[in-house]
Scaffold this active site. Structure first.
Site, short mmCIF file in Angstrom:
data_model
loop_
_atom_site.label_atom_id
_atom_site.label_comp_id
_atom_site.label_asym_id
_atom_site.label_seq_id
_atom_site.Cartn_x
_atom_site.Cartn_y
_atom_site.Cartn_z
N GLY A 195 0.67 -1.33 0.00
CA GLY A 195 -0.18 0.01 0.14
C GLY A 195 0.85 1.35 0.06
O GLY A 195 0.47 2.43 -0.48
N GLU A 223 4.20 4.50 5.97
CA GLU A 223 3.06 3.80 5.95
C GLU A 223 1.83 4.68 5.20
O GLU A 223 1.82 5.71 5.18
CB GLU A 223 2.44 3.26 7.33
CG GLU A 223 1.31 2.37 7.57
CD GLU A 223 1.56 1.14 7.00
OE1 GLU A 223 1.76 1.13 5.31
OE2 GLU A 223 1.12 0.05 7.44
N ASP A 271 -5.09 1.80 10.82
CA ASP A 271 -6.47 1.44 10.98
C ASP A 271 -6.78 0.99 12.40
O ASP A 271 -6.90 1.84 13.25
CB ASP A 271 -6.87 0.20 9.85
CG ASP A 271 -8.53 0.05 9.58
OD1 ASP A 271 -9.28 1.01 9.82
OD2 ASP A 271 -8.70 -1.26 9.59
N LYS A 288 -7.07 6.62 10.52
CA LYS A 288 -8.55 6.35 10.74
C LYS A 288 -8.62 6.17 12.53
O LYS A 288 -8.78 4.89 12.64
CB LYS A 288 -9.06 5.12 10.10
CG LYS A 288 -9.31 5.52 8.70
CD LYS A 288 -10.46 4.45 8.00
CE LYS A 288 -9.76 3.25 7.51
NZ LYS A 288 -10.55 2.41 6.65
N PHE A 301 -14.03 3.31 3.76
CA PHE A 301 -12.88 2.71 3.14
C PHE A 301 -12.65 3.51 1.90
O PHE A 301 -13.24 4.02 1.18
CB PHE A 301 -13.50 1.38 2.56
CG PHE A 301 -12.26 0.31 2.36
CD1 PHE A 301 -11.71 -0.41 3.44
CD2 PHE A 301 -11.66 0.32 0.95
CE1 PHE A 301 -10.73 -1.13 3.21
CE2 PHE A 301 -10.85 -0.46 0.72
CZ PHE A 301 -10.16 -1.42 1.50
#
Ligand code: IMP
Ligand code: MG
Length: 182
Positions: free
Chosen positions: A51, A106, A110, A138, A159
């Site tokens: 990611g 990163e 989450d 988040k 999301f």
């Protein structure tokens, strides 16, 4: 047929949450903060695949202290909702990190589990210091206590895709961050 498939694919991009320009501007700001803080000391930027690959490419170019780059790929294991603290490293760094100021780059925090496990693992390797820079946070979803040293954007609990982030491996190549709608 081909047209219909593409339309269906694009329909899941609900709305743009953070534009390409907004990302660029924040990277410039945080890049300066990081560069000022390390004051000429060399750093090792460690990105957690997949990611963070887009963010890493842009973030490293906004940092002006000497820097090396490393990549890891990791999966964390849980017992129910509790992290076992065991990270399965499917790709590890190829350098000894003792003697390095490490900055983990990163994509998103989450629940906080992955990053907590990775930070704990890297600490056992005796780096001079470890900090974390995350593109997105988040906080509403947090399960374990974890805070990044630098956060570019804090978002509510929905999301997101794009700029490296995926849904079932797609949408990583979008230049912006969007809300995903199944
Ligand atoms: P956690 O903090 O251990 O829960 O894991 C964070 C990882 O879950 C991230 O590195 C992403 O790969 C993935 N993830 C969490 N939220 C999202 C999202 O909104 N979009 C895409 N990937 C996400
Ligand atoms: Mg990730």
């Amino acid at each position: 047929m081909r047209e219909a498939k593409i339309q269906e694919f694009n329909k899941k991009i609900k709305r743009v949450v953070i534009t390409e320009e907004q990302i660029k501007a924040r990277i410039k700001e945080v890049g300066k903060q990081i560069s000022d803080s390390y004051d000429g000391r060399p750093v090792l930027l460690v990105s957690v695949l997949k990611g963070a690959f887009v963010f890493m490419a842009d973030m490293c170019r906004a940092i002006s202290v000497p820097c090396e780059i490393g990549f890891m790929c990791a999966k964390s294991y849980y017992q129910g909702t509790v992290s076992t603290g065991i990270v399965n490293i499917t790709l590890d760094l190829d350098q000894d990190i003792s003697g390095y100021h490490v900055i983990i780059v990163e994509d998103i925090i989450d629940t906080g589990r992955t990053l907590k496990d990775i930070v704990n693992l890297l600490k056992t390797r005796n780096p001079l210091s470890i900090r974390v820079v995350t593109l997105l946070d988040k906080p509403d979803r947090r399960v374990v206590d974890f805070k990044a040293d630098y956060t570019l954007f804090t978002i509510p609990d929905f999301f997101v895709i794009g700029y490296g982030l995926d849904s079932a491996e797609y949408y990583r190549n979008l230049p912006y961050i969007a809300e995903y709608q199944e």
